[in-house]
Enzyme design. Structure first.
Site, PDB file in Angstrom:
ATOM      1  N   TYR A 116       5.802   0.672  -6.646  1.00  0.00           N
ATOM      2  CA  TYR A 116       5.595   1.198  -5.187  1.00  0.00           C
ATOM      3  C   TYR A 116       6.391   2.578  -5.197  1.00  0.00           C
ATOM      4  O   TYR A 116       7.563   2.391  -5.555  1.00  0.00           O
ATOM      5  CB  TYR A 116       5.870   0.148  -4.315  1.00  0.00           C
ATOM      6  CG  TYR A 116       6.076   0.650  -2.694  1.00  0.00           C
ATOM      7  CD1 TYR A 116       5.011   0.620  -2.014  1.00  0.00           C
ATOM      8  CD2 TYR A 116       7.279   1.293  -2.389  1.00  0.00           C
ATOM      9  CE1 TYR A 116       5.222   1.179  -0.749  1.00  0.00           C
ATOM     10  CE2 TYR A 116       7.395   1.829  -0.937  1.00  0.00           C
ATOM     11  CZ  TYR A 116       6.478   1.886  -0.274  1.00  0.00           C
ATOM     12  OH  TYR A 116       6.425   2.388   1.178  1.00  0.00           O
ATOM     13  N   GLU A 204       2.990   7.475   0.862  1.00  0.00           N
ATOM     14  CA  GLU A 204       3.268   6.234   0.234  1.00  0.00           C
ATOM     15  C   GLU A 204       2.291   5.915  -0.992  1.00  0.00           C
ATOM     16  O   GLU A 204       1.154   6.029  -0.628  1.00  0.00           O
ATOM     17  CB  GLU A 204       3.182   5.279   1.260  1.00  0.00           C
ATOM     18  CG  GLU A 204       3.552   3.905   0.912  1.00  0.00           C
ATOM     19  CD  GLU A 204       3.327   2.699   2.117  1.00  0.00           C
ATOM     20  OE1 GLU A 204       2.105   2.773   2.684  1.00  0.00           O
ATOM     21  OE2 GLU A 204       4.113   1.865   2.343  1.00  0.00           O
TER      22      GLU A 204
END
Lengths: 394, 300
Positions: A116, A204
């Protein structure tokens, strides 16, 4: 403002952020051509809508899944044909679903490990920050709650920007070593350049992936942009897809109004964001259910009030309207005339409670009282909320 | 006393000849505020006239401050030029810059905030209604009105008010005034995610101000500035505080008008904020109609 996955990919390409090859297609034929152009052994066809959960979604025509792996260009065209023009329902779209008018054809990659990686604005420090984790493909909020030690957080200097040593530090903490370390530095810096130059408030990448052939790539990304910077980001503003947004919110934005539709039946029209939120809160407190947030701004004009009424009344659930204006330096009598004009123009047939306060309020109240419309006048916020809740319940 | 500004504070207006700036400059003059200079680049040497008032206009903030003794600036210039206008006020060594402008890009404000880190200038806003220290005249005339709040709703007194929002602040102030309770100073800190002055900054000033006897703190969903202020107040504030948090019914993930008013990742909900405030000894109003009454109940 949200953008589509294919648009995110185009931004990645523009700024040199490594990502698997992909092309957008509006027709099955375009999908075939895109698949042939990209080539390779494995491809993926993805429905382009602004909602998550596409892979597990179902089309209203019965076709299952908004994300499919295909082997050939013919197959890509076939799958695209089953998605395009169809409505996809996912856990994020609600029952009504979203019409799919574009699909992304992209190289499918074999993932060895997922990470991530996000760049976002951190309010607490008034700086941009990087959040990264080895727990890719997961809900990052859940990771932060259950295993906070797995969250890497790095602040970015407001004028120096992201430095290469910071990227190396993050890569090492993610255990991206050898050739992957340098790929990571390059990718992080490119992503930061994109983030700053396009006035983003969030990028993101989830997942950031290492492929089985040793490449670090951004697979999917969520972007948020700073609305206040859109005046200098014409390219970003052009990425907006109004067909993905609530039509009432789009109409409101054209008149400089701030509208957010909700599920209740009491519409409200208020000046100022804080007072608008508070008006929703007090409606709920007295047992009602607000149908919207609507801020007409500090200097609302008659035209804006009129547009606001039309947008409010476009919601079939609305059974009553509460107008709450703290005029301040706005002339309440001008507002009163605006309300009457709007009510007449729209042939208003549901209860309307008006609470006016501020400059020239007595003349404003008299104007409302003298009109032929059955406007319920209120003194103060509590009185206004109680009156509209009672009127709608009756 | 009061905080930040009083009846003698001399202020200048950046963007005085624009539509928005001129309207509010006139309202401040009518209120009796010592508005002594205007700044509009290229219009230096002209004057801004309103009734019997003739306010000199300068090309730069530095000149305006030097010639008129202004120590406070209020900014009405459009968003693309606002960050530069703030920095000009800082460079001129002003005590206070109040940025009314709504819609300044976050990246601009991040840089401004960094540039201001070691300056003597305090910034209030942006995207704020400004501040008012009411005067002692009829309808609080003679006070210092900086920004866009209606002057007449105020009354000279001992309650300090700090808020992120504009009209909701007027609502609370009006509740106080109609109940016969005046204010020392009312400060709108603005609804943007990057701002110059926080709830906590203002609480500390009210705590130190001998005239202020009690405080109203109005917040809204998003961020954690209200919690930070409340946690400080729990151990350090000598004065009773009443609070309100707007946005209990706001859906997560949606920006509610103010750029800063957004619940994200389950953080910044009204419920959580109210609970923290209560745990810190702040009396939280159940509804926005009871903000004034909640404060008054603390005084009895």
């Amino acid at each position: 403002m949200n953008i589509h996955e294919y648009q995110a990919k185009e931004l990645f390409d523009q700024f040199g952020v490594a990502t698997p090859a992909g092309k957008v297609a509006h027709t099955p034929e375009e999908a075939r051509q895109a698949a042939e152009a990209i080539g390779g052994a494995g491809l993926v066809v993805k429905a382009q809508i602004h909602a998550g959960g596409r892979g597990k979604g179902t089309f209203k025509n019965g076709f299952k899944g908004g994300v499919h792996l295909v082997a050939t260009a013919d197959e890509a065209a076939d799958i695209a044909g089953k998605m395009l023009g169809q409505v996809l329902v996912t856990h994020q779209t609600g029952e009504e679903g979203k019409l799919v008018s574009k699909v992304l054809i992209a190289s499918s990659v074999d993932i060895a490990k997922e990470y991530y990686f996000a760049i976002l604005f951190d309010r607490a420090t008034s700086r941009h920050a990087i959040i990264a984790s080895t727990e890719g493909g997961m809900n990052i909020e859940e990771v932060a709650e259950k295993t906070p030690e797995k969250i890497i957080r790095e602040l970015i200097h407001p004028t120096l920007g992201l430095q290469p040593y910071q990227c190396r530090k993050i890569a090492a903490m993610l255990d991206l070593r050898g050739a992957l370390l340098n790929q990571a530095v390059k990718l992080f810096l490119a992503l930061y350049k994109l983030y700053i130059e396009r006035d983003c408030s969030l990028v993101e990448v989830n997942p950031l992936a290492v492929t089985t052939d040793g490449k670090l790539v951004a697979l999917d990304a969520k972007f948020n942009f700073d609305d206040s910077a859109l005046y200098r980001q014409k390219e970003v503003a052009a990425l907006r897809d109004t067909s993905e947004e609530d039509s009432r919110e789009v109409a409101a934005s054209e008149f400089g109004l701030n509208y957010i539709g909700l599920d209740g039946n009491i519409a409200c029209l208020v000046n100022g964001a804080g007072l608008a939120m508070s008006t929703m809160d007090i409606i709920k407190f007295y047992g009602g259910d607000p149908a919207n947030f609507l801020d007409v701004g500090g200097g609302a004009t008659k035209d804006q009030v009129s547009a606001a009424f039309k947008i409010i009344l476009g919601d079939p659930n609305v059974k009553g309207i509460l107008v709450n204006i703290f005029g301040g330096i706005m002339d309440c009598d001008v507002i009163a005339h605006g309300i009457i004009a709007a009510a007449e123009e729209t042939g208003l047939s549901i209860p309307l409670v008006v609470r006016l306060e501020g400059n020239n309020v007595d003349a404003g109240k008299k104007t409302l009282a003298d009109s032929t419309l059955s406007i319920i006048s209120a003194e103060g916020l509590a009185d206004a909320a109680q009156k509209i809740v009672a009127a709608v319940a009756a | 006393m009061s905080i930040l500004v009083d009846s003698n504070t001399r202020i200048l207006v950046q963007g005085i000849t624009g539509d928005f700036g001129s309207r509010h400059a006139r309202a401040s003059l009518d209120y009796g505020t010592q508005l002594v200079a205007g700044v509009t680049p290229g219009k230096g040497g002209q004057s801004f006239d309103h009734g019997s008032f003739r306010v000199p206009v300068y090309d730069t903030v530095a000149e305006a401050a030097r010639e008129t003794g202004a120590t406070v600036s209020v900014i009405f210039v459009p968003p693309p030029f606002a960050a530069d206008a703030i920095l000009e006020g800082v460079d001129a060594g002003l005590d206070l810059v109040v940025a009314i402008t709504e819609g300044i890009p976050v990246n601009d404000m991040i840089k401004v905030k960094a540039a201001m880190a070691h300056s003597k200038t305090r910034l209030i806003g942006p995207n704020c209604p400004g501040l008012v220290t009411p005067g002692t005249g009829e309808k609080s005339h003679g006070g210092c009105r900086i920004g866009i709040a209606p002057g007449y709703i105020h009354q000279r007194g001992t309650i300090g008010v700090v808020s992120r929002s504009g009209t909701l602040t007027y609502e609370a102030v009006w509740q106080l005034t109609t109940a016969g309770y005046g204010q020392s100073t009312c400060v709108g800190i603005g609804g943007d995610p990057v701002n110059g002055t926080s709830h906590l900054d203002v609480l500390k000033m009210f705590n130190d101000d001998p005239e202020t006897e009690a405080i109203i703190m109005i917040g809204e969903i998003g961020g954690d500035a209200e919690e930070t202020a409340a946690l400080w107040a729990k151990d350090h504030c000598k004065k009773p505080i009443a609070g309100f948090i707007a946005g209990a019914t706001a859906p997560p993930g949606r920006r509610m008008g103010h750029a800063g008013a957004i619940i994200s990742g389950g953080q910044g909900t009204a419920q959580a904020k109210k609970q923290t405030l209560r745990e810190c000894g702040i009396a939280v109003a159940e509804t926005p109609a009871e903000i004034g009454a909640t404060l008054i109940s603390l005084l009895k």
